[in-house]
Write a protein that holds these residues in place. Structure first.
Motif, PDB file in Angstrom:
ATOM      1  N   ARG A 240      65.506  10.999  80.324  1.00  0.00           N
ATOM      2  CA  ARG A 240      67.102  10.502  79.876  1.00  0.00           C
ATOM      3  C   ARG A 240      67.627  11.489  80.858  1.00  0.00           C
ATOM      4  NH1 ARG A 240      65.826  14.099  74.021  1.00  0.00           N
ATOM      5  NH2 ARG A 240      63.365  13.539  74.499  1.00  0.00           N
ATOM      6  N   ALA A 241      66.628  12.888  81.304  1.00  0.00           N
ATOM      7  CA  ALA A 241      67.554  13.786  81.674  1.00  0.00           C
ATOM      8  C   ALA A 241      67.684  12.804  84.043  1.00  0.00           C
ATOM      9  CB  ALA A 241      66.343  14.746  82.295  1.00  0.00           C
ATOM     10  N   GLU A 242      66.991  11.743  83.680  1.00  0.00           N
ATOM     11  CA  GLU A 242      67.497  11.010  84.644  1.00  0.00           C
ATOM     12  C   GLU A 242      69.331  10.452  84.578  1.00  0.00           C
ATOM     13  OE1 GLU A 242      63.003  10.239  86.614  1.00  0.00           O
ATOM     14  OE2 GLU A 242      64.334   8.807  85.088  1.00  0.00           O
ATOM     15  N   LEU A 243      68.697   9.782  83.657  1.00  0.00           N
ATOM     16  CA  LEU A 243      69.857   8.629  82.716  1.00  0.00           C
ATOM     17  C   LEU A 243      71.529  10.487  83.241  1.00  0.00           C
ATOM     18  CD1 LEU A 243      68.671   6.963  80.404  1.00  0.00           C
ATOM     19  CD2 LEU A 243      68.882   6.192  83.006  1.00  0.00           C
ATOM     20  N   GLU A 244      70.920  11.248  82.419  1.00  0.00           N
ATOM     21  CA  GLU A 244      72.125  12.164  83.213  1.00  0.00           C
ATOM     22  C   GLU A 244      72.664  12.783  83.714  1.00  0.00           C
ATOM     23  OE1 GLU A 244      70.413  15.424  80.073  1.00  0.00           O
ATOM     24  OE2 GLU A 244      71.229  14.145  77.878  1.00  0.00           O
ATOM     25  N   ARG A 245      71.767  12.742  85.026  1.00  0.00           N
ATOM     26  CA  ARG A 245      72.551  13.270  85.964  1.00  0.00           C
ATOM     27  C   ARG A 245      72.632  11.654  87.414  1.00  0.00           C
ATOM     28  NH1 ARG A 245      69.264  16.972  88.092  1.00  0.00           N
ATOM     29  NH2 ARG A 245      71.216  16.489  90.016  1.00  0.00           N
ATOM     30  N   PHE A 246      72.062  10.477  86.961  1.00  0.00           N
ATOM     31  CA  PHE A 246      72.835   9.477  87.432  1.00  0.00           C
ATOM     32  C   PHE A 246      74.433   9.393  87.543  1.00  0.00           C
ATOM     33  CE2 PHE A 246      69.338   5.388  86.932  1.00  0.00           C
ATOM     34  CZ  PHE A 246      68.856   6.308  87.505  1.00  0.00           C
ATOM     35  N   PRO A 247      75.064  10.082  86.701  1.00  0.00           N
ATOM     36  CA  PRO A 247      76.549   9.892  86.623  1.00  0.00           C
ATOM     37  C   PRO A 247      77.463  10.431  87.521  1.00  0.00           C
ATOM     38  CG  PRO A 247      76.578  10.008  84.456  1.00  0.00           C
ATOM     39  CD  PRO A 247      74.555  10.057  85.206  1.00  0.00           C
ATOM     40  N   GLU A 248      76.735  12.209  87.671  1.00  0.00           N
ATOM     41  CA  GLU A 248      76.693  13.254  88.174  1.00  0.00           C
ATOM     42  C   GLU A 248      76.643  12.543  90.140  1.00  0.00           C
ATOM     43  OE1 GLU A 248      74.758  15.836  87.768  1.00  0.00           O
ATOM     44  OE2 GLU A 248      74.532  16.485  85.336  1.00  0.00           O
ATOM     45  N   TRP A 249      75.396  11.424  89.998  1.00  0.00           N
ATOM     46  CA  TRP A 249      75.666  11.232  91.733  1.00  0.00           C
ATOM     47  C   TRP A 249      76.391  10.158  91.800  1.00  0.00           C
ATOM     48  CZ3 TRP A 249      68.862  10.771  90.535  1.00  0.00           C
ATOM     49  CH2 TRP A 249      69.002  12.463  90.302  1.00  0.00           C
ATOM     50  N   GLY A 250      77.372   9.716  90.852  1.00  0.00           N
ATOM     51  CA  GLY A 250      78.083   8.439  91.126  1.00  0.00           C
ATOM     52  C   GLY A 250      77.064   7.026  90.981  1.00  0.00           C
ATOM     53  N   LEU A 251      76.314   6.761  90.284  1.00  0.00           N
ATOM     54  CA  LEU A 251      75.637   5.956  89.876  1.00  0.00           C
ATOM     55  C   LEU A 251      75.539   6.064  88.113  1.00  0.00           C
ATOM     56  CD1 LEU A 251      71.944   6.736  90.850  1.00  0.00           C
ATOM     57  CD2 LEU A 251      74.104   5.463  92.658  1.00  0.00           C
ATOM     58  N   ARG A 252      76.960   4.362  88.225  1.00  0.00           N
ATOM     59  CA  ARG A 252      76.778   4.205  87.020  1.00  0.00           C
ATOM     60  C   ARG A 252      76.037   4.071  86.091  1.00  0.00           C
ATOM     61  NH1 ARG A 252      79.274  -1.013  85.645  1.00  0.00           N
ATOM     62  NH2 ARG A 252      80.844  -0.877  83.800  1.00  0.00           N
ATOM     63  N   VAL A 253      75.823   4.321  84.601  1.00  0.00           N
ATOM     64  CA  VAL A 253      74.807   3.452  83.451  1.00  0.00           C
ATOM     65  C   VAL A 253      75.909   3.339  81.972  1.00  0.00           C
ATOM     66  CG1 VAL A 253      73.414   5.519  83.919  1.00  0.00           C
ATOM     67  CG2 VAL A 253      75.127   6.481  82.373  1.00  0.00           C
ATOM     68  N   THR A 254      74.673   2.238  81.357  1.00  0.00           N
ATOM     69  CA  THR A 254      75.622   2.667  80.254  1.00  0.00           C
ATOM     70  C   THR A 254      75.827   3.190  79.313  1.00  0.00           C
ATOM     71  OG1 THR A 254      75.648   0.753  78.283  1.00  0.00           O
ATOM     72  CG2 THR A 254      73.659   1.924  79.339  1.00  0.00           C
ATOM     73  N   ASP A 255      76.775   3.518  78.273  1.00  0.00           N
ATOM     74  CA  ASP A 255      77.017   4.019  77.095  1.00  0.00           C
ATOM     75  C   ASP A 255      75.909   4.172  76.343  1.00  0.00           C
ATOM     76  OD1 ASP A 255      78.713   2.728  76.267  1.00  0.00           O
ATOM     77  OD2 ASP A 255      80.425   3.277  76.153  1.00  0.00           O
ATOM     78  N   ARG A 256      75.581   2.796  76.271  1.00  0.00           N
ATOM     79  CA  ARG A 256      74.751   2.350  75.252  1.00  0.00           C
ATOM     80  C   ARG A 256      73.258   2.954  74.943  1.00  0.00           C
ATOM     81  NH1 ARG A 256      77.698  -0.754  70.891  1.00  0.00           N
ATOM     82  NH2 ARG A 256      79.738  -1.065  71.954  1.00  0.00           N
ATOM     83  N   VAL A 257      73.170   3.742  75.575  1.00  0.00           N
ATOM     84  CA  VAL A 257      71.955   4.193  75.325  1.00  0.00           C
ATOM     85  C   VAL A 257      71.743   4.920  74.339  1.00  0.00           C
ATOM     86  CG1 VAL A 257      69.863   5.584  76.929  1.00  0.00           C
ATOM     87  CG2 VAL A 257      71.264   3.739  78.358  1.00  0.00           C
ATOM     88  N   GLU A 258      70.092   5.655  73.564  1.00  0.00           N
ATOM     89  CA  GLU A 258      70.436   6.251  72.805  1.00  0.00           C
ATOM     90  C   GLU A 258      68.393   7.123  72.759  1.00  0.00           C
ATOM     91  OE1 GLU A 258      70.779   4.758  68.701  1.00  0.00           O
ATOM     92  OE2 GLU A 258      72.486   3.767  69.550  1.00  0.00           O
ATOM     93  N   VAL A 259      67.988   8.007  71.893  1.00  0.00           N
ATOM     94  CA  VAL A 259      67.148   8.578  72.635  1.00  0.00           C
ATOM     95  C   VAL A 259      67.064   8.629  71.306  1.00  0.00           C
ATOM     96  CG1 VAL A 259      65.523  10.640  72.623  1.00  0.00           C
ATOM     97  CG2 VAL A 259      67.117   9.627  74.343  1.00  0.00           C
ATOM     98  N   VAL A 260      65.299   8.358  70.646  1.00  0.00           N
ATOM     99  CA  VAL A 260      64.745   8.002  68.977  1.00  0.00           C
ATOM    100  C   VAL A 260      63.518   8.520  69.310  1.00  0.00           C
ATOM    101  CG1 VAL A 260      66.237   5.933  68.618  1.00  0.00           C
ATOM    102  CG2 VAL A 260      63.737   5.687  69.427  1.00  0.00           C
ATOM    103  N   ASP A 261      63.410   9.595  67.972  1.00  0.00           N
ATOM    104  CA  ASP A 261      62.037   9.705  67.485  1.00  0.00           C
ATOM    105  C   ASP A 261      60.698   9.049  67.260  1.00  0.00           C
ATOM    106  OD1 ASP A 261      62.639   9.438  65.375  1.00  0.00           O
ATOM    107  OD2 ASP A 261      62.937  12.339  65.178  1.00  0.00           O
ATOM    108  N   ASP A 262      60.610   7.971  67.068  1.00  0.00           N
ATOM    109  CA  ASP A 262      59.984   7.158  66.448  1.00  0.00           C
ATOM    110  C   ASP A 262      60.275   5.643  66.612  1.00  0.00           C
ATOM    111  OD1 ASP A 262      61.821   6.126  63.666  1.00  0.00           O
ATOM    112  OD2 ASP A 262      60.797   7.958  62.753  1.00  0.00           O
ATOM    113  N   VAL A 263      59.318   4.884  65.767  1.00  0.00           N
ATOM    114  CA  VAL A 263      59.430   3.036  66.634  1.00  0.00           C
ATOM    115  C   VAL A 263      60.228   2.542  65.197  1.00  0.00           C
ATOM    116  CG1 VAL A 263      57.544   2.500  64.829  1.00  0.00           C
ATOM    117  CG2 VAL A 263      58.494   1.559  67.285  1.00  0.00           C
ATOM    118  N   ASP A 264      60.365   3.553  64.450  1.00  0.00           N
ATOM    119  CA  ASP A 264      61.254   2.894  63.531  1.00  0.00           C
ATOM    120  C   ASP A 264      62.905   2.920  64.072  1.00  0.00           C
ATOM    121  OD1 ASP A 264      59.511   2.018  61.666  1.00  0.00           O
ATOM    122  OD2 ASP A 264      59.134   4.206  60.318  1.00  0.00           O
ATOM    123  N   GLY A 265      62.959   4.009  64.276  1.00  0.00           N
ATOM    124  CA  GLY A 265      64.667   4.419  65.142  1.00  0.00           C
ATOM    125  C   GLY A 265      64.827   3.175  66.326  1.00  0.00           C
ATOM    126  N   ALA A 266      63.930   2.758  67.318  1.00  0.00           N
ATOM    127  CA  ALA A 266      64.036   1.843  67.697  1.00  0.00           C
ATOM    128  C   ALA A 266      64.255   0.006  67.570  1.00  0.00           C
ATOM    129  CB  ALA A 266      62.721   1.630  68.376  1.00  0.00           C
TER     130      ALA A 266
END
Length: 693
Positions: free
Chosen positions: A261-287
């Motif tokens: 997640r930290a990598e993905l947060e840095r990508f836009p700062e470097w000019g690398l485009r990411v989707t806004d559909r990424v989510e972080v969950v704490d268990d498989v039910d969330g996934a």
């Protein structure tokens, strides 16, 4: 949200940039170099704002003015640089791609569409590394690539290939707007990232619409369009097509983050485009819940996805989980079920056929029909559209019979008002579209570019003048190269121009020109059929040639006395009217006149002759001495034989002249068809009392 660089005040081209530049000739080399650096810096920031932040701060035309100024200065002062934004406009074509090894293996992802398999993946992860957070991302359905940056500059872009090595497509990747030539901010000295190149769905549908209206075959789905584009040998072609990139993983870096997640947060700062559909969950039910929500949102996205990817977030846990020979063990793809038969209509394109017939084609969200992914379906004609009450936005059931284009069977959910109406004018040539019963036709004739290519193909086909070597692919190539803008241009082709085309050479160019030259005095029936007059195929053309004898007599009747045509076998009132309309068109009449400057249709011999050759079938290839190939064909037909354009098991003789095509000879040998030269052919006729002269 990242803001414009803190040194923005020092760069006049970032906010409210001037576009009234001083003349280039008034700049010193030092002033030009300074302006170039400022323009490059500003354009990179504008690119980041546009592609990554989706928050541009200048108008498109202002951006275009800055870009044009940069290119002008680079050309005038020889200041080109590999990292310059102007490299995004393409370059000279290359002969082939170099194969290079990846910085790190680009492995596949283990996956399944069953929830039980996802839970089994989670159990294995927790058993081996304990409780973890998961990063959930869309599973893009595009082309995966490696992008390597050294000291902030794009060093290379490589296709996935076999996962260990791939094709170096850097020059093509530079033309994609969302691929930064240089990184922004505090980036690592070395960075290799994995990204997915794709074609947005709306851009894909528009691109397919344009292909259909140009008379070209559309792509089956956005992934195929992307894969076919990224491996083009000409970067200028890639630059014209609407590709984008999402970046989603670090393959290798001089400074790694502790979590994904930290990598993905840095990508836009470097000019690398990411989707806004990424989510972080704490268990498989969330996934699993994330997957269900993405499945519901699938049709609303402007990019194709075929599932979601569930990744362990912590990098140390990833390393502990390791990898197999084929895939990383820290990630799992929870796939979507394939769309089957029912899908929405995104748009309707209008396809113009050789005779001007207008066929509406539904552009679909790609759907699985009988195991084949399709993105278009025929709507047949205006009358059928009205009967089915189908329109853009409706969800429809698609059927497919054999290898023909799929068709819309019925509307499943009516989401629109009314039914689709054809445009009043042709989208290609802007000529009026007219109805003829249930059908519709473009009235542009040979002046319509969409009809032109198909007209040339038909002119050269077996039903036309049978010009071997001029098939669909070669005609498209000649039209795209600007060598053919009319049927008449066939007779003005130059050997040097042909030999320079990809896949051609001196010999193939000479063979084609010889083939065209041999058809300058065609039989009247062949010429009439070749013109592509609506409803006038080989059989009707033969009857017209038999009736009128010369082209001049036929044309006079077609233009001034269409009722006389009605007395000919196979010609009724409707066909006669279509023939009259063809020659009444100024564009068609002018196109025919241009052809006649190069071609002299022969007086028909079909009204005389006998049945000496009845039951025999001849095929001709190459040029003959003393007579044209067309005259030889007409002679055998006048004496009861058939003259066809292709060899089959029913062919009795293949007559071979000078500079013959290889295809017909190969077909004759394969079908045990006797091959005779011109002398043997003349002897065969003489034995039956027929003089070829």
């Amino acid at each position: 949200m990242p803001i414009v660089d803190e040194n923005a005040e020092d760069n006049p081209y970032l906010r409210d940039p001037p576009t009234d530049f001083e003349p280039v000739e008034e700049l010193s080399p030092e002033e030009a170099r300074e302006q170039v650096e400022l323009l490059r810096e500003a354009i990179r920031e504008h690119d980041r704002r546009y592609y990554v932040e989706n928050d541009p701060i200048i108008a498109d035309r202002t951006y275009d003015a800055l870009f044009s100024r940069l290119r002008e200065l680079e050309d005038a002062f020889d200041l080109d640089h590999p990292d310059s934004p102007t490299r995004s406009v393409g370059g000279e074509p290359i002969e082939e791609f170099e194969t290079v090894e990846h910085v790190a293996p680009m492995l596949s992802i283990e996956g399944s569409g069953d929830e039980a398999d996802v839970r089994e993946f989670d159990e294995r992860v927790r058993r081996e590394v304990g409780s973890v957070d998961y990063v959930c991302e869309p599973k893009f359905d595009g082309v995966s690539m490696e992008f390597v940056y050294e000291d902030g500059g794009l060093e290379r872009a490589v296709t996935r290939g076999d996962g260990r090595e791939g094709d170096d497509v850097t020059r093509n990747a530079r033309t994609i707007g969302s691929v930064p030539q240089r990184l922004h901010g505090d980036y690592p000295d070395f960075l290799a990232v994995r990204g997915e190149v794709y074609m947005p769905k709306d851009a894909f549908q528009e691109y397919n619409r344009e292909r259909i209206e140009r008379g070209e075959d559309p792509f089956a789905n956005p992934r195929n369009a992307t894969a076919g584009t990224i491996r083009q040998l000409d970067p200028a072609v890639v630059a014209e097509r609407p590709l984008e990139v999402f970046y989603f993983d670090v393959l290798e870096a001089s400074d790694l983050e502790e979590s994904h997640r930290a990598e993905l947060e840095r990508f836009p700062e470097w000019g690398l485009r990411v989707t806004d559909r990424v989510e972080v969950v704490d268990d498989v039910d969330g996934a699993i819940d994330y997957r269900e929500r993405m499945l519901e949102a699938r049709d609303d996205l402007d990019f194709e996805i075929d599932g979601v990817v569930i990744k362990v977030d912590d990098r140390d846990a990833r390393e502990e989980l390791g990898r197999t020979a084929r895939h990383d063990r820290y990630a799992f793809a929870y796939k979507f079920p394939a769309r089957a038969e029912v899908t929405p209509i995104v748009d309707v394109a209008v396809q113009i056929g050789r005779t001007g017939r207008v066929t509406p084609v539904a552009l679909l969200e790609p759907v699985d029909v009988g195991g084949v992914t399709v993105s278009r379906a025929s709507l047949h004609n205006p009358e059928e559209i009205a009967e089915k009450n189908v329109n853009v936005g409706d969800t429809v059931r698609v059927q497919r019979a054999g290898d023909v284009i799929p068709y819309v069977e019925e509307v499943v959910e009516k989401e629109s008002e009314g039914h689709y109406e054809l445009p009043d004018h042709c989208p290609v040539c802007d000529s009026p579209i007219e109805r003829d019963g249930p059908m519709a036709f473009c009235t542009g004739g040979l002046a319509c570019d969409a009809q032109l290519r198909r007209s040339i193909e038909y002119y050269a086909s077996d039903d036309g003048l049978d010009l071997e070597g001029l098939g669909e692919k070669s005609v498209r190539q000649l039209v795209d190269a600007g060598l053919l803008e009319s049927v008449a241009d066939l007779y003005e082709l130059e050997r040097e121009d042909l030999a320079e085309l990809e896949g051609w050479g001196e010999k193939s160019a000479e063979n084609l020109l010889a083939e065209i030259d041999s058809a300058r005095e065609p039989p009247l029936a062949d010429f009439l059929s070749a013109l592509g007059i609506p409803h006038v195929g080989p059989t009707t053309a033969r009857e017209l040639a038999r009736e009128f004898g010369t082209f001049e007599a036929f044309r006079e009747a077609a233009e001034d006395d269409p009722e006389r045509l009605e007395g000919v076998d196979d010609v009724g009132e409707t066909v006669a009217e279509r023939i009259h309309e063809f020659f009444a068109s100024e564009a068609n009449a002018a196109a025919v006149d241009d052809v006649l400057e190069h071609v002299s249709p022969q007086e028909s011999a079909l009204a005389s002759g006998g049945d000496e050759l009845e039951g025999l079938t001849f095929v001709f290839t190459g040029s003959l001495e003393g007579v044209t190939r067309g005259e030889a064909q007409e002679t055998v037909e006048a004496h009861g034989a058939n003259a066809t354009g292709s060899v089959s098991g029913n062919t009795d003789y293949l007559v071979v002249g000078d500079n013959p095509g290889r295809t017909k000879r190969d077909d004759a040998e394969e079908n045990d068809v006797p091959i005779v030269d011109e002398d043997e052919f003349r002897d065969l006729l003489a034995e039956r009392g027929i003089d070829l002269e």
